[in-house]
Design a protein around this motif. Structure first.
Motif, mmCIF file in Angstrom:
data_model
loop_
_atom_site.group_PDB
_atom_site.id
_atom_site.type_symbol
_atom_site.label_atom_id
_atom_site.label_comp_id
_atom_site.label_asym_id
_atom_site.label_seq_id
_atom_site.Cartn_x
_atom_site.Cartn_y
_atom_site.Cartn_z
ATOM 1 N N ALA A 229 0.820 -1.211 0.000
ATOM 2 C CA ALA A 229 0.000 0.000 0.000
ATOM 3 C C ALA A 229 0.855 1.263 0.000
ATOM 4 C CB ALA A 229 -0.932 -0.006 1.212
ATOM 5 N N ALA A 230 1.967 1.231 0.688
ATOM 6 C CA ALA A 230 2.795 2.430 0.805
ATOM 7 C C ALA A 230 3.439 2.832 -0.507
ATOM 8 C CB ALA A 230 3.877 2.214 1.858
ATOM 9 N N SER A 231 3.605 1.886 -1.424
ATOM 10 C CA SER A 231 4.344 2.177 -2.653
ATOM 11 C C SER A 231 3.563 1.856 -3.919
ATOM 12 C CB SER A 231 5.657 1.379 -2.661
ATOM 13 O OG SER A 231 5.397 -0.020 -2.521
ATOM 14 N N ALA A 232 2.251 1.668 -3.809
ATOM 15 C CA ALA A 232 1.460 1.206 -4.945
ATOM 16 C C ALA A 232 1.285 2.260 -6.024
ATOM 17 C CB ALA A 232 0.090 0.715 -4.472
ATOM 18 N N VAL A 233 1.353 3.542 -5.635
ATOM 19 C CA VAL A 233 1.194 4.603 -6.627
ATOM 20 C C VAL A 233 2.309 5.618 -6.459
ATOM 21 C CG1 VAL A 233 -1.311 4.340 -6.770
ATOM 22 C CG2 VAL A 233 -0.344 5.952 -5.140
ATOM 23 N N ASP A 234 2.637 6.286 -7.565
ATOM 24 C CA ASP A 234 3.655 7.330 -7.524
ATOM 25 C C ASP A 234 3.239 8.453 -6.589
ATOM 26 O OD1 ASP A 234 5.147 5.974 -9.326
ATOM 27 O OD2 ASP A 234 5.078 7.480 -10.907
ATOM 28 N N GLN A 235 4.226 9.002 -5.910
ATOM 29 C CA GLN A 235 3.983 10.145 -5.040
ATOM 30 C C GLN A 235 5.246 10.983 -4.966
ATOM 31 O OE1 GLN A 235 3.436 8.726 -0.878
ATOM 32 N NE2 GLN A 235 3.760 6.701 -1.748
ATOM 33 N N PHE A 236 5.113 12.190 -4.481
ATOM 34 C CA PHE A 236 6.249 13.101 -4.468
ATOM 35 C C PHE A 236 6.049 14.130 -3.370
ATOM 36 C CE2 PHE A 236 8.670 16.843 -5.850
ATOM 37 C CZ PHE A 236 9.894 16.269 -6.162
ATOM 38 N N THR A 237 7.151 14.456 -2.708
ATOM 39 C CA THR A 237 7.100 15.491 -1.674
ATOM 40 C C THR A 237 7.902 16.705 -2.123
ATOM 41 O OG1 THR A 237 6.704 14.159 0.299
ATOM 42 C CG2 THR A 237 7.990 16.113 0.584
ATOM 43 N N SER A 238 7.300 17.841 -1.987
ATOM 44 C CA SER A 238 8.019 19.099 -2.178
ATOM 45 C C SER A 238 7.628 20.016 -1.028
ATOM 46 C CB SER A 238 7.659 19.745 -3.517
ATOM 47 O OG SER A 238 6.278 20.011 -3.595
ATOM 48 N N VAL A 239 8.604 20.748 -0.528
ATOM 49 C CA VAL A 239 8.378 21.626 0.607
ATOM 50 C C VAL A 239 8.395 23.065 0.110
ATOM 51 C CG1 VAL A 239 9.220 22.340 2.865
ATOM 52 C CG2 VAL A 239 9.488 19.972 2.137
ATOM 53 N N GLU A 240 7.355 23.791 0.380
ATOM 54 C CA GLU A 240 7.253 25.162 -0.077
ATOM 55 C C GLU A 240 7.472 26.135 1.086
ATOM 56 O OE1 GLU A 240 3.596 25.732 -2.075
ATOM 57 O OE2 GLU A 240 3.986 24.217 -3.606
ATOM 58 N N ASP A 241 8.316 27.117 0.822
ATOM 59 C CA ASP A 241 8.554 28.191 1.787
ATOM 60 C C ASP A 241 9.007 27.664 3.148
ATOM 61 O OD1 ASP A 241 7.800 30.107 -0.110
ATOM 62 O OD2 ASP A 241 5.684 29.794 0.376
ATOM 63 N N GLY A 242 9.775 26.560 3.135
ATOM 64 C CA GLY A 242 10.321 26.048 4.383
ATOM 65 C C GLY A 242 9.278 25.504 5.335
ATOM 66 N N ASP A 243 8.160 25.026 4.822
ATOM 67 C CA ASP A 243 7.094 24.503 5.674
ATOM 68 C C ASP A 243 7.287 23.001 5.852
ATOM 69 O OD1 ASP A 243 4.855 23.803 7.025
ATOM 70 O OD2 ASP A 243 3.443 24.292 5.424
ATOM 71 N N PRO A 244 7.696 22.521 7.041
ATOM 72 C CA PRO A 244 7.975 21.087 7.229
ATOM 73 C C PRO A 244 6.728 20.220 7.211
ATOM 74 C CG PRO A 244 8.115 22.237 9.322
ATOM 75 C CD PRO A 244 7.920 23.294 8.274
ATOM 76 N N SER A 245 5.548 20.794 7.326
ATOM 77 C CA SER A 245 4.329 19.976 7.393
ATOM 78 C C SER A 245 4.090 19.205 6.109
ATOM 79 C CB SER A 245 3.120 20.859 7.704
ATOM 80 O OG SER A 245 2.868 21.774 6.645
ATOM 81 N N GLY A 246 4.686 19.657 5.011
ATOM 82 C CA GLY A 246 4.444 18.985 3.741
ATOM 83 C C GLY A 246 5.321 17.786 3.479
ATOM 84 N N THR A 946 9.512 9.526 -2.474
ATOM 85 C CA THR A 946 10.190 10.152 -3.597
ATOM 86 C C THR A 946 10.247 11.658 -3.400
ATOM 87 O OG1 THR A 946 9.390 8.399 -5.060
ATOM 88 C CG2 THR A 946 10.197 10.418 -6.097
ATOM 89 N N GLY A 947 11.437 12.198 -3.592
ATOM 90 C CA GLY A 947 11.660 13.617 -3.355
ATOM 91 C C GLY A 947 12.446 13.875 -2.092
ATOM 92 N N ILE A 948 12.491 12.888 -1.183
ATOM 93 C CA ILE A 948 13.245 13.014 0.060
ATOM 94 C C ILE A 948 14.568 12.273 -0.070
ATOM 95 C CG2 ILE A 948 13.274 12.478 2.526
ATOM 96 C CD1 ILE A 948 10.273 12.679 2.570
ATOM 97 N N SER A 949 15.640 12.890 0.371
ATOM 98 C CA SER A 949 16.944 12.249 0.329
ATOM 99 C C SER A 949 16.902 10.934 1.104
ATOM 100 C CB SER A 949 18.001 13.170 0.933
ATOM 101 O OG SER A 949 19.266 12.556 0.913
ATOM 102 N N GLY A 950 17.479 9.895 0.515
ATOM 103 C CA GLY A 950 17.496 8.577 1.139
ATOM 104 C C GLY A 950 16.415 7.665 0.632
ATOM 105 N N ASN A 951 15.518 8.174 -0.184
ATOM 106 C CA ASN A 951 14.458 7.338 -0.748
ATOM 107 C C ASN A 951 15.050 6.268 -1.656
ATOM 108 O OD1 ASN A 951 12.891 7.236 -3.638
ATOM 109 N ND2 ASN A 951 11.507 6.886 -1.914
ATOM 110 N N THR A 952 14.537 5.042 -1.536
ATOM 111 C CA THR A 952 14.882 3.958 -2.448
ATOM 112 C C THR A 952 13.804 3.883 -3.514
ATOM 113 O OG1 THR A 952 15.975 2.713 -0.680
ATOM 114 C CG2 THR A 952 15.366 1.504 -2.673
ATOM 115 N N THR A 953 14.196 4.057 -4.759
ATOM 116 C CA THR A 953 13.232 4.099 -5.846
ATOM 117 C C THR A 953 12.364 2.853 -5.837
ATOM 118 O OG1 THR A 953 14.802 5.366 -7.181
ATOM 119 C CG2 THR A 953 12.957 4.344 -8.338
#
Length: 977
Positions: A229-246, A946-953
């Protein structure tokens, strides 16, 4: 090596060696027996006990059996001294080579700084250009024990032992037949495994000769991203304006913009096709009524399927009391298969010179010829395009998922062959050992899913056959415009819509690729050891010897791959060799014995001089003290200088293309009005500034730009040897004189290892942060940004970030190892407990001289606290063992956080605990049944997406640190015949 091999004595090994994780061995503990002079990892001197001045941990064959491990890496990774492996089944699916290889990494100092030995001698590498040993080649059921020397040992064993040594001791002098059969799977119904092994041995009637053999087979199945379930679909994290909640609120799904129907760009916009083949315009909100993207995770693999055939043999023959001969032979055939989604192609991969512009019109017949349009280009597109590349002809660009070509797969067959033979014995009171070793690893890799760029270009340039050039009496056919290409089988490729490329065109454009690698190791050496004179406290021991080694490596891809003409990574050949001759000496000097506050005090020292064909002269040394004020307490300490010569890839690798997946452009989202050093540095780049001005004042990247950063890695023939200085201080407490504590052993060892002039490849994240707002703007020369627009791509987007090997870094680690073991009768059976714990006080990298240390302490993969607890209870025919592995809370990589305008340590990952159990039942004296459960409580891996350092593709976590598979069961039977 140590002569005691009976499992019943392994607990005694714990006490005298100072550390172990043995559980099962304690069940059958016998009364102490007389100990002969023995040798342990870390010394070539024989000793009346197995003491080691350097911290030493021992895993017995019983530990391997209790783990149910198919591969030795599975057990070693539970040891808290181990760092994250560079290669494993769970992190190598997306590599161009090395899929399914398993390596070890002591102290997180690098696979290349962990020396793997078999019976005290080097083993041939399983990774071309490297010294890393593939543990797939070592049969687990043929191992007597594994000794982990967790400190610098180059003076004893040579280069690569900066972090320590993993010495695998094979079984010997076995008589009879032993078998083990096992099958298992995960609770999700995948990760199937089966293992069959047969070990046999016989001795001559007079006991002078013994021959052993081992046959093994194992198969581990794939685990696909879509089945978790955790990896069944593509996803991506981007942080805007230094907001860690994203960070842990990713965009899900975040499908790839490269879709099978294709996306086509014209002068005023873009369009795609729906399932019925209708044109669907695309605006900033996506395609109207068409698929919004492609789910790459539906095709990716978490665990690489691996199949192994293993043959091992050992033998010895005693000619007389003074001379004996021995041999070791290994053969391993490993098959792996990686699989990823169909290739994502953009027109720029084919038409690089024109910025990705594909001709919709062609000039046929030279300068005075006729302009002909491509009839495959739909009228909708043709009416909306003009000349974009300056040749006066209409053109367009596109992106497309090449689903017709199929999955990108890579099947590898690796064969490892090794033979070692030698003579050993005594001359008067001196012991000698001479040996020669030959080893070779060959790999043949065949890959699918790529296209021939030159052929594809010819297939895209189609015209109407108005002159019946194909001689079929028709003037309406569509043919390739180039006559030479037609003669070679060119068939026009229709890329407009999903599934439109014909089988005939596919046959022409597909480009199966290949990779052939070979690593060869030749080794010869010898040593002699004995006692040179007496001191009041005992005899002074001395060992001297020599070693000669030659290593060659080659990695050669097919011509299209070398040139980057299959639309994938450009991988040129890497070929090189080196040789080294070394001389070494080691001594042990007893200083005090049976004195007040000095039951014993001894000095140990070693020195090694090497001369490499690549880096010249190297010197290594170590010095240590062992002090026992009383029999139950021993203090130990060492200081060592270890060296590591660069490996073949670090020296000779030509520029090789890579596609990193964890990079964030520091300029992304910054505005003309943004403040700070990063914003100023970004605006100083004219192309970034132009992007801001053309996008309403904000630097804007498309999804393709975010996912499409490439770069080249290269070696450096001018590298020098790096030096590692290590210090260990420890205590071993074995209170045998106290009856209530006589079954108890405790050790604590402080370690500090610092590597100067480390061979490093500056991480691309560091390059980015230093270039944009950092202190070392010279790194900006490694970054290439787009200077003109192409289709939907933006000016100023990063296209390449390069990296090379340099002696310009450093690395260090500091901490404390503690172990505790206890075993005694409790109730109707015997209970044993062992704990190993590592506290990481500091870990740092210096990616570039003049750049501040990059602290990894407490980050993912470098947790401050790691532990493993083993408990076992045996009563009658029944037994149960449990292994609890703990990894403490960790933070995300501070460099990645800085690139997203977040402070170090601001985003954390919680602790993780895994529990494994094995239950056994002895049906009779010869047969034992066992049932095991790994990750029994199905602990989920933390989301490092995906998008976070250390992610395994493909895993959406760090699969080198955490378990991405979940609960697994296995059932087996073992015994003797």
């Amino acid at each position: 090596m140590m002569k005691e091999t009976v499992l019943a004595r392994s607990v005694r090994m714990i006490c005298v060696g100072g550390v172990a994780l043995s559980m099962q061995a304690a069940f059958a503990q016998e009364a102490p027996q007389a100990i002969q002079k023995v040798q342990v990892t870390g010394s070539r001197l024989l000793s009346p006990n197995a003491d080691s001045a350097t911290p030493l941990q021992i895993l017995s064959s019983a530990d391997i059996a209790a783990s149910g491990a198919t591969n030795l890496q599975e057990l070693l990774q539970k040891n808290p001294t181990m760092g994250t492996p560079t290669l494993s089944r769970n992190n190598s699916n997306f590599l161009t080579s090395g899929g399914g290889v398993t390596t070890v990494n002591l102290r997180n100092l690098g696979d290349e700084r962990t020396l793997v030995l078999v019976n005290g001698r080097r083993f041939v590498s399983g990774v071309p250009g490297s010294s890393a040993v593939d543990l797939n080649t070592i049969p687990t059921d043929f191992i007597e024990r594994v000794e982990l020397l967790t400190g610098g040992a180059s003076a004893t064993y040579g280069s690569d032992a900066v972090a320590g040594v993993v010495n695998i001791i094979l079984k010997r002098n076995f008589n009879g037949v032993a078998f083990d059969a096992q099958t298992g799977r995960s609770s999700e119904g995948d990760d199937f495994k089966k293992k069959l092994s047969l070990t046999f041995g016989t001795s001559s009637a007079d006991g002078a000769s013994n021959v052993m053999g081992h046959l093994g087979y194992s198969k581990q199945g794939a685990v696909f991203s879509r089945d978790r379930a955790a990896s069944a679909v593509d996803q991506f994290t981007s942080v805007e304006d230094g907001d860690p909640s994203g960070v842990f609120k990713p965009t899900r799904p975040f499908y790839s913009s490269y879709i099978p129907a294709g996306t086509f760009f014209h002068d005023t916009g873009k369009f795609t096709y729906d399932a019925a083949g209708n044109v669907i315009p695309v605006d900033t909100n996506g395609a109207k009524g068409a698929p919004t993207g492609f789910n790459r995770s539906a095709y990716r693999t978490i665990a690489v399927p691996t199949e192994r055939f293993l043959i091992a043999t050992t033998g010895n023959h005693t000619f007389n009391d003074n001379v004996s001969a021995y041999f070791e032979g290994n053969f391993a055939s490993t098959k792996t298969r990686t699989a990823t989604e169909p290739f994502a192609l953009k027109s720029g991969d084919i038409y690089k010179a024109t910025g990705g512009q594909v001709p919709a019109e062609m000039l046929i017949g030279g300068q005075k010829g006729a302009i002909m349009r491509n009839p495959l280009v739909p009228q909708y597109l043709f009416d909306r395009i003009t000349d974009n590349d300056g040749d006066g002809l209409r053109d367009y660009s596109f992106t497309r998922r090449m689903s017709e070509v199929g999955l990108r797969t890579s099947g590898a067959e690796r064969d490892t062959f090794r033979i070692a033979t030698g003579l050993k014995g005594t001359v008067k009171d001196w012991n000698y050992d001479t040996y020669i070793v030959y080893g070779k690893t060959k790999e043949s890799q065949g890959s699918t899913g790529q296209v021939n760029v030159l052929n594809f270009r010819n297939a895209l340039e189609a015209v109407t056959d108005v002159n019946d050039d194909n001689h079929n009496n028709s003037t309406t056919d569509v043919i390739c415009a180039d006559a030479n290409a037609r003669a070679l089988g060119c068939v026009p490729a229709n890329i407009f819509g999903a599934g439109k490329i014909s089988p005939e065109a596919l046959k022409y454009i597909i480009a199966p690729s290949s990779l052939e690698t070979a690593v060869t190791q030749k080794l010869a050496g010898g040593s002699i050891s004995g006692e040179i004179f007496d001191l009041p406290a005992g005899k002074v021991g001395l060992a001297v010897g020599f070693e000669w080694r030659e290593e060659t490596s080659s990695s050669v891809a097919d011509p299209l791959t070398q040139a980057g003409l299959n639309a994938g990574n450009a991988i040129p050949p890497t070929v090189g060799s080196f040789h080294v001759r070394e001389f070494f000496a080691e001594t042990r000097v007893p200083l005090l014995k049976d004195q007040p506050f000095a039951k014993s005090l001894a000095f140990t020292g070693a020195f090694r001089n090497g001369k490499y064909s690549t880096v010249g002269v190297t010197n290594s040394w170590n010095a240590g003290l062992e002090w026992s004020p009383v029999s139950d307490i021993k203090f130990r300490g060492t200081r060592a200088l270890s060296t590591r010569a660069p490996n073949i890839s670090e020296l000779y690798q030509p520029p090789s293309q890579t596609f990193p997946n964890d990079l964030t452009d520091p300029c992304d989202g910054l505005k003309l009005t943004s403040v700070g050093a990063a914003a100023d540095a970004c605006r100083s780049n004219p192309y970034v500034l132009a992007n801001m001005k053309s996008n309403g004042g904000t630097f804007t990247l498309s999804q393709a730009d975010q996912q499409g950063i490439s770069g080249y890695d290269r070696g450096n023939a001018g590298l020098k040897a790096e030096k590692g200085r290590s210090t260990t201080l420890g205590v071993v407490i074995t209170p045998r004189s106290i009856p209530m504590l006589s079954k108890f052993t405790f050790t604590a060892d402080y370690f500090n290892i610092k590597i100067a002039d480390a061979i490093v490849t500056t991480p691309r994240t560091v390059t980015l942060t230093q270039c944009y707002g950092g202190s070392n703007t010279s790194l900006c020369k490694l970054i290439t940004r787009r200077t003109s627009t192409s289709g939907d791509t933006n000016i100023g987007a990063i296209t390449y970030i390069d990296a090379s090997s340099e002696n310009n870094g450093g690395r260090g680690t500091e901490g404390v190892d503690m172990t505790l073991s206890w075993s005694d009768k409790v109730g109707p059976g015997r209970l044993s407990a062992n704990v190993a714990y590592t506290y990481l006080k500091d870990f740092y990298d210096i990616p570039l001289k003049g750049v501040p240390e990059d602290s990894g302490t407490g980050e993912v993969g470098f947790a401050r606290n790691k532990a493993v607890i083993n408990l076992a209870y045996k009563w009658g025919a029944w037994g149960v063992t449990s292994t609890t592995s703990y990894t403490g809370p960790s933070a995300l990589d501070d460099q990645w956080l800085a690139g997203n305008h977040l402070p170090a340590g601001s985003v954390k990952v919680g602790s993780k605990t895994y529990n494994d159990f094995q239950f056994t039942y002895a049906a009779n004296k010869s047969v034992e049944l066992y049932l095991g459960i790994n990750n029994a409580f199905d602990a989920k891996a933390p989301p490092i997406i995906t998008g976070i350092s250390g992610n395994t593709t493909g895993a959406e976590t760090n699969a080198s640190v955490y378990d991405p598979i979940g609960r697994r069961y296995y059932l087996g039977v073992r015994g003797t015949l």
